[in-house]
Design an enzyme around this catalytic site. Structure first.
Site, PDB file in Angstrom:
ATOM      1  N   ASP A 100       0.855  -1.177   0.000  1.00  0.00           N
ATOM      2  CA  ASP A 100       0.000   0.000   0.000  1.00  0.00           C
ATOM      3  C   ASP A 100       0.898   1.236   0.000  1.00  0.00           C
ATOM      4  OD1 ASP A 100      -2.361   1.622   0.527  1.00  0.00           O
ATOM      5  OD2 ASP A 100      -3.214  -0.158   1.470  1.00  0.00           O
ATOM      6  N   ASP A 196      -3.195   4.604  -2.202  1.00  0.00           N
ATOM      7  CA  ASP A 196      -4.209   5.171  -1.321  1.00  0.00           C
ATOM      8  C   ASP A 196      -4.699   6.544  -1.825  1.00  0.00           C
ATOM      9  OD1 ASP A 196      -5.487   4.924   1.372  1.00  0.00           O
ATOM     10  OD2 ASP A 196      -4.371   6.771   1.768  1.00  0.00           O
ATOM     11  N   GLU A 238      -6.758   3.890  -5.517  1.00  0.00           N
ATOM     12  CA  GLU A 238      -8.028   4.094  -4.816  1.00  0.00           C
ATOM     13  C   GLU A 238      -8.559   5.478  -5.186  1.00  0.00           C
ATOM     14  OE1 GLU A 238      -9.932   4.211  -0.305  1.00  0.00           O
ATOM     15  OE2 GLU A 238      -8.043   5.176  -0.756  1.00  0.00           O
ATOM     16  N   HIS A 312     -10.935  -3.014   3.973  1.00  0.00           N
ATOM     17  CA  HIS A 312     -10.795  -2.663   5.384  1.00  0.00           C
ATOM     18  C   HIS A 312     -11.570  -1.401   5.766  1.00  0.00           C
ATOM     19  CE1 HIS A 312      -8.095  -0.183   3.153  1.00  0.00           C
ATOM     20  NE2 HIS A 312      -7.938   0.603   4.205  1.00  0.00           N
ATOM     21  N   ASP A 313     -12.140  -0.696   4.784  1.00  0.00           N
ATOM     22  CA  ASP A 313     -12.929   0.506   5.071  1.00  0.00           C
ATOM     23  C   ASP A 313     -14.426   0.233   4.987  1.00  0.00           C
ATOM     24  OD1 ASP A 313     -10.635   2.105   5.262  1.00  0.00           O
ATOM     25  OD2 ASP A 313     -10.658   2.567   3.116  1.00  0.00           O
TER      26      ASP A 313
HETATM   27  C1  GLC Z   1      -7.982   5.315   2.356  1.00  0.00           C
HETATM   28  C2  GLC Z   1      -7.740   4.149   3.267  1.00  0.00           C
HETATM   29  C3  GLC Z   1      -8.303   4.472   4.602  1.00  0.00           C
HETATM   30  C4  GLC Z   1      -7.577   5.686   5.140  1.00  0.00           C
HETATM   31  C5  GLC Z   1      -7.623   6.854   4.153  1.00  0.00           C
HETATM   32  C6  GLC Z   1      -6.607   7.898   4.492  1.00  0.00           C
HETATM   33  O1  GLC Z   1      -9.316   5.547   2.118  1.00  0.00           O
HETATM   34  O2  GLC Z   1      -8.251   2.982   2.699  1.00  0.00           O
HETATM   35  O3  GLC Z   1      -8.239   3.399   5.488  1.00  0.00           O
HETATM   36  O4  GLC Z   1      -8.137   6.115   6.342  1.00  0.00           O
HETATM   37  O5  GLC Z   1      -7.340   6.448   2.845  1.00  0.00           O
HETATM   38  O6  GLC Z   1      -5.310   7.421   4.263  1.00  0.00           O
END
Ligand code: GLC
Ligand code: CA
Length: 539
Positions: A100, A196, A238, A312-313
């Site tokens: 990541d 991310d 993401e 995980h979110d």
């Molecule tokens: C992404 C991650 C999340 C995190 C956010 C800030 O959405 O998946 O878990 O809190 O970015 O880094």
């Protein structure tokens, strides 16, 4: 795009949230050695790639997405030697590791930020984003996105917690530091990256622009040139701000940016438009069909899809689109797996999904400890929200729900650890376990195993054209995949009702299904949550 085959076109990724996966040294926290000892399990499932959420040095204000040193491993998870062993042992099993990359922000304890906040003329000051005044930009974790530093008489920008200052991508030195760091991990033997919140890096905060800033794609192309080019890496961004219009910019091969993105339209379907994820609306199957087919068709010749229900979110999929209570949990979890894994793209399985782990539905707000969840509880209670209604929204949507420890067996701490885990186990940990799933030929696990293997052997699943069937059917999500030598039908009953689906099945046979004894006729009678894959292949 021609049919350029890439290794991730036939791969299935398994996402590990290390902290909750498996604890090897009895401190209640999952770790790298814990992952290593479960590699044979993952091999048995059949996956070929592991995505690890961040394992870097971090104060863990935000589950490791607040990195204080990009070059070192968080001692809670192990050492660099452990990490090298993980790469080595997984590659012996034919499993690749992707890491990541958190490039939008660092931890406030990162050396760059420590320097940057010493004085306005510190060389690192410009690695972050400063302003003499705050604007009305909001943090994604509630409250203002600006934090005041008295001795500088300046505010810094943070789109997440105030301990996660945003990096200034306009600074070329910062960009070069980032590329150097990415290349360090490539030289360790990782096979790619998940990036991310990558669509935030081109932000223009003074123009109110968060996602999709004007320089975003230039930065990604620069990163590609400096880091990814010619290395056959899989990269997935993401992008909460992705639309079918801008998605091809990332993943069209001639663009030289990323292999694919995570888009979130199917995830946001239970949100009132314009509201937050906590403002819920009823799920509607027609919306789901519309979103998936839009993405399947939209990236047909134009890029590549990622396919996921969970991460995980996000809360557990069987607790959202499925039925997590009792008898229908298994059938509905299998149905959801079949629906997703029948499509074109790279599927992702999030730890525990393969055994149908559910939302924990903790009985009160105090059980929820994630930073985003805690902030929203505080904000909503202060606004006078009804605590009961809020608890229901939190049970359904909080990030905590995907982070309960992996349920390996029915011993005291679920086989995750032999001591109290860092976070609460789900109350159903004794009944839903890997141990049980492996013993039962008819478990959700074996459906995932079948689907993962099918992707490797079936070219139609990998590259066949997608066509949605009977959009108006109120219960059934069905589609066809067609290649030069085969047609597949994927037919899924989303509801706990019996219903019919009309199809000429005279040349078809059942390739897979979640019920026994299927009688094919021109009207298929579907039982609750029944899902069937049909093929016209003879042999
Ligand atoms: C992404 C991650 C999340 C995190 C956010 C800030 O959405 O998946 O878990 O809190 O970015 O880094
Ligand atoms: Ca541990």
């Amino acid at each position: 795009m021609g049919d350029i085959q890439k290794w991730w076109h036939s791969s299935v990724v398994y996402q590990i949230y290390p902290k909750s996966f498996n604890d090897s040294n009895s401190d209640g926290i999952g770790d790298i050695q814990g992952i290593i000892s479960k590699l044979p399990y993952l091999k048995y499932l059949g996956i070929d790639v592991i995505w690890l959420t961040p394992i870097y040095q971090s104060p863990e204000i935000d589950g490791g997405y607040d990195i204080s040193d990009y070059y070192s491993i968080n001692p809670k998870y192990g050492t660099m030697t452990d990490f090298e062993e993980l790469i080595q042992k997984s590659s012996e099993l034919g499993i690749k590791i992707i890491m990541d990359l958190v490039l939008n922000h660092t931890s406030d304890l990162h050396r760059w930020f420590q320097e940057a906040s010493k004085s306005r003329d510190n060389p690192y000051h410009d690695y972050y984003i400063w302003s003499d005044e705050s604007t009305n930009l909001q943090s994604n974790f509630t409250g203002s996105a600006w934090e005041y530093v008295p001795h500088l008489e300046q505010f810094y920008l943070h789109f997440y917690s105030k301990e996660q200052p945003d990096l200034n991508w306009e600074n070329p030195n910062l960009r070069n530091e980032i590329y150097k760091m990415i290349n360090f991990w490539i030289s360790k033997g990782v096979a790619g990256f998940r990036l991310d919140v990558i669509d935030l890096i081109g932000k223009k905060p003074f123009e109110g622009i968060k996602e999709n800033g004007p320089q975003l794609h230039n930065y990604l192309q620069e990163m590609y040139t400096h880091c990814f080019k010619g290395k056959n890496l899989m990269t997935v961004g993401e992008t909460w701000g992705a639309t079918i219009e801008n998605a091809p910019l990332y993943s069209r091969p001639d663009r030289n940016e990323l292999s694919m993105i995570f888009q979130f339209e199917q995830i946001n379907l239970d949100k009132i438009p314009g509201g937050q994820r906590w403002d819920l609306k009823e799920l509607d199957l027609q919306d789901l069909k519309q979103v998936f087919s839009k993405w399947q068709l939209g990236l047909e010749n134009n890029g590549w899809n990622s396919l996921f229900w969970n991460n995980h979110d996000l809360p557990r999929i069987v607790s959202r689109w499925g039925n997590d209570n009792g008898y229908y949990r298994t059938l509905s979890a299998k149905m959801l797996a079949i629906l997703l894994h029948g499509m074109k793209g790279t599927p992702y399985i999030y730890q525990g999904e393969e055994i149908g782990m559910t939302n924990p539905n903790f009985p009160s707000l105090e059980y929820y400890s994630d930073i985003e969840t805690k902030n929203i509880i505080e904000e909503r209670l202060a606004k006078g929200d009804d605590p009961k209604k809020l608890l229901r929204a939190i049970q359904l949507k909080a990030r905590d729900s995907g982070r309960t420890p992996m349920q390996w067996d029915d011993t005291k701490f679920a086989g995750f650890s032999d001591t109290e885990p860092w976070t609460q186990l789900s109350p159903n940990f004794e009944s839903i376990t890997v141990k049980q799933a492996l013993k039962d030929n008819d478990s959700i696990f074996y459906t995932y195993q079948f689907l993962v293997n099918l992707r490797k052997t079936n070219g139609t699943l990998r590259l066949g054209k997608f066509e949605l069937l009977e959009f108006d059917h109120p219960h059934v999500f069905a589609y066809r995949r067609t290649s030069h030598n085969e047609t597949l039908y994927i037919i899924c009953n989303f509801h706990q009702v019996e219903t019919d689906f009309s199809l000429d099945t005279s040349n078809l046979k059942v390739l897979y299904s979640n019920y026994q004894d299927i009688q094919l006729s021109n009207k298929i009678g579907l039982r609750p949550y029944e899902a069937i894959i049909l093929t016209d292949k003879k042999e």
